[in-house]
Design a protein around this motif. Sequence first.
Motif, PDB file in Angstrom:
ATOM      1  N   PRO A 195     -10.706   2.219   5.307  1.00 44.13           N
ATOM      2  CA  PRO A 195      -9.746   3.321   5.449  1.00 44.13           C
ATOM      3  C   PRO A 195      -8.512   2.883   6.232  1.00 44.13           C
ATOM      4  CG  PRO A 195     -11.437   3.498   7.122  1.00 44.13           C
ATOM      5  CD  PRO A 195     -11.807   2.296   6.285  1.00 44.13           C
ATOM      6  N   LEU A 196      -7.425   3.614   6.029  1.00 43.43           N
ATOM      7  CA  LEU A 196      -6.263   3.424   6.882  1.00 43.43           C
ATOM      8  C   LEU A 196      -6.526   4.109   8.217  1.00 43.43           C
ATOM      9  CD1 LEU A 196      -3.289   4.143   4.436  1.00 43.43           C
ATOM     10  CD2 LEU A 196      -3.910   1.937   5.424  1.00 43.43           C
ATOM     11  N   PRO A 197      -6.047   3.538   9.313  1.00 41.75           N
ATOM     12  CA  PRO A 197      -6.208   4.221  10.607  1.00 41.75           C
ATOM     13  C   PRO A 197      -5.616   5.622  10.549  1.00 41.75           C
ATOM     14  CG  PRO A 197      -5.417   1.979  10.923  1.00 41.75           C
ATOM     15  CD  PRO A 197      -5.366   2.241   9.440  1.00 41.75           C
ATOM     16  N   GLU A 198      -6.200   6.533  11.269  1.00 44.52           N
ATOM     17  CA  GLU A 198      -5.769   7.929  11.263  1.00 44.52           C
ATOM     18  C   GLU A 198      -4.264   8.023  11.531  1.00 44.52           C
ATOM     19  OE1 GLU A 198      -5.974  11.917  10.709  1.00 44.52           O
ATOM     20  OE2 GLU A 198      -7.611  10.478  10.441  1.00 44.52           O
ATOM     21  N   GLY A 199      -3.556   8.671  10.621  1.00 46.71           N
ATOM     22  CA  GLY A 199      -2.127   8.876  10.781  1.00 46.71           C
ATOM     23  C   GLY A 199      -1.263   7.687  10.400  1.00 46.71           C
ATOM     24  N   ALA A 200      -1.871   6.537  10.133  1.00 48.77           N
ATOM     25  CA  ALA A 200      -1.095   5.338   9.822  1.00 48.77           C
ATOM     26  C   ALA A 200      -0.749   5.284   8.346  1.00 48.77           C
ATOM     27  CB  ALA A 200      -1.864   4.084  10.228  1.00 48.77           C
ATOM     28  N   SER A 201       0.254   4.500   8.022  1.00 56.59           N
ATOM     29  CA  SER A 201       0.641   4.285   6.636  1.00 56.59           C
ATOM     30  C   SER A 201       0.617   2.788   6.345  1.00 56.59           C
ATOM     31  CB  SER A 201       2.041   4.855   6.376  1.00 56.59           C
ATOM     32  OG  SER A 201       2.993   4.228   7.226  1.00 56.59           O
ATOM     33  N   TRP A 202       0.691   2.433   5.066  1.00 56.80           N
ATOM     34  CA  TRP A 202       0.726   1.025   4.645  1.00 56.80           C
ATOM     35  C   TRP A 202       1.813   0.909   3.594  1.00 56.80           C
ATOM     36  CZ3 TRP A 202      -1.947  -3.189   6.477  1.00 56.80           C
ATOM     37  CH2 TRP A 202      -1.860  -4.365   5.730  1.00 56.80           C
ATOM     38  N   LEU A 203       2.865   0.154   3.919  1.00 58.34           N
ATOM     39  CA  LEU A 203       3.999  -0.003   3.013  1.00 58.34           C
ATOM     40  C   LEU A 203       3.964  -1.390   2.391  1.00 58.34           C
ATOM     41  CD1 LEU A 203       6.689   0.826   1.742  1.00 58.34           C
ATOM     42  CD2 LEU A 203       7.832   0.075   3.849  1.00 58.34           C
ATOM     43  N   ARG A 204       3.798  -1.416   1.082  1.00 59.18           N
ATOM     44  CA  ARG A 204       3.850  -2.676   0.356  1.00 59.18           C
ATOM     45  C   ARG A 204       5.100  -2.676  -0.535  1.00 59.18           C
ATOM     46  NH1 ARG A 204      -1.359  -1.921  -3.502  1.00 59.18           N
ATOM     47  NH2 ARG A 204      -2.119  -3.519  -2.051  1.00 59.18           N
ATOM     48  N   LEU A 222       1.676  11.127   2.404  1.00 56.91           N
ATOM     49  CA  LEU A 222       1.966  10.022   1.487  1.00 56.91           C
ATOM     50  C   LEU A 222       1.898   8.715   2.278  1.00 56.91           C
ATOM     51  CD1 LEU A 222       4.972  11.752  -0.324  1.00 56.91           C
ATOM     52  CD2 LEU A 222       2.557  11.745  -1.015  1.00 56.91           C
ATOM     53  N   ARG A 223       0.688   8.242   2.496  1.00 55.33           N
ATOM     54  CA  ARG A 223       0.483   7.115   3.410  1.00 55.33           C
ATOM     55  C   ARG A 223       0.328   5.782   2.686  1.00 55.33           C
ATOM     56  NH1 ARG A 223      -3.734   7.383   7.507  1.00 55.33           N
ATOM     57  NH2 ARG A 223      -5.203   8.146   5.943  1.00 55.33           N
ATOM     58  N   ARG A 224      -0.095   5.811   1.429  1.00 52.81           N
ATOM     59  CA  ARG A 224      -0.162   4.574   0.641  1.00 52.81           C
ATOM     60  C   ARG A 224       1.195   4.427  -0.048  1.00 52.81           C
ATOM     61  NH1 ARG A 224      -4.397   7.824  -0.616  1.00 52.81           N
ATOM     62  NH2 ARG A 224      -6.501   7.242   0.072  1.00 52.81           N
ATOM     63  N   GLN A 225       2.047   3.637   0.556  1.00 50.12           N
ATOM     64  CA  GLN A 225       3.449   3.593   0.158  1.00 50.12           C
ATOM     65  C   GLN A 225       3.770   2.293  -0.578  1.00 50.12           C
ATOM     66  OE1 GLN A 225       5.504   4.176   3.889  1.00 50.12           O
ATOM     67  NE2 GLN A 225       4.694   6.252   4.164  1.00 50.12           N
TER      68      GLN A 225
END
Length: 295
Positions: free
Chosen positions: A71-80, A224-227
């Motif tokens: 999982p992504l850390p709570e509240g975090a996003s990942w920008l690829r 919208l966290r999986r960016q």
Amino acid sequence: MRRLFPVTDMTATTPPRAAGETAGTTSSASSASSASSASSASPATAGAVDTGADREWTLDELADAYAYPDPLPEGASWLRANMVSSLDGAGQHDGRSQPLSSDADMRVFGTLRALADVVIVGAETVRQEGYRPARAREAFAERRAAAGQGPAPVIAVVTASMELDFSLPLFTEPLVPTLVLTGAAASPERRAEAERAGVEVVIAGDGLVVQPLEVVAALAERGLRRQLTEGGPTLLGQFVAAGVIDEMCLTLSPTMTAGGAQRIAGGPVIAVPQRFAVASVLEQDGFLFTRYRRI
């Protein structure tokens, strides 16, 4: 398609032939070696499909290979970021990326979109590439539903000037509403025109300037966290300068263009080059599909 890195027992290799061995035959020693390698496969790969073979991967295999951290850390996003480059560093030819692409590249492109919550793109790229709304794809419907995602990713257009044609299908016919991210001082008239077209305008910066950190945060606040960003070069350069890129997906096209085409990232030089670590390398038809993660 075949996996070149990371090298595992699933990576395609051609063992050297033993003396007297001919093509189409296998020595008992090499057979024993292969059996030993197979029996020592880790639990993570023991039941996996052989993705080292040079063949067309299924969309599920591509989706697994490009899965977001979970999982992504709570509240975090990942920008690829996803971009294509020629061997001599061109990010486009005649103003578009399509001449550098291939069928395999477009399958990766479509997979990355299908995994994302949001696709972030600059206004100039929208104009040059003729962007249309993201579409729902049946092949990814179950995966997206399990991840709590809508039927298709949101398209988020970054623009300081708001000089966009809001009568285009990207804004009038999206499966999910298109977002426009701009600065607080953007033209009130253009903002009103966008809103009349059904576009949600998101403020992501003071003045006319759109701030990359605020873009990432504003989208994450909307879940919208999986960016994913597809550029273009100016927007990617801004993201690089702000240090917000978590992962770079770069297709290296086996082409040479010469000329003065723009690189995949433009803008001011940053003081210290950012280091990334290679995460995976795939290959098909001479195209290299690389992934790098920020160190």
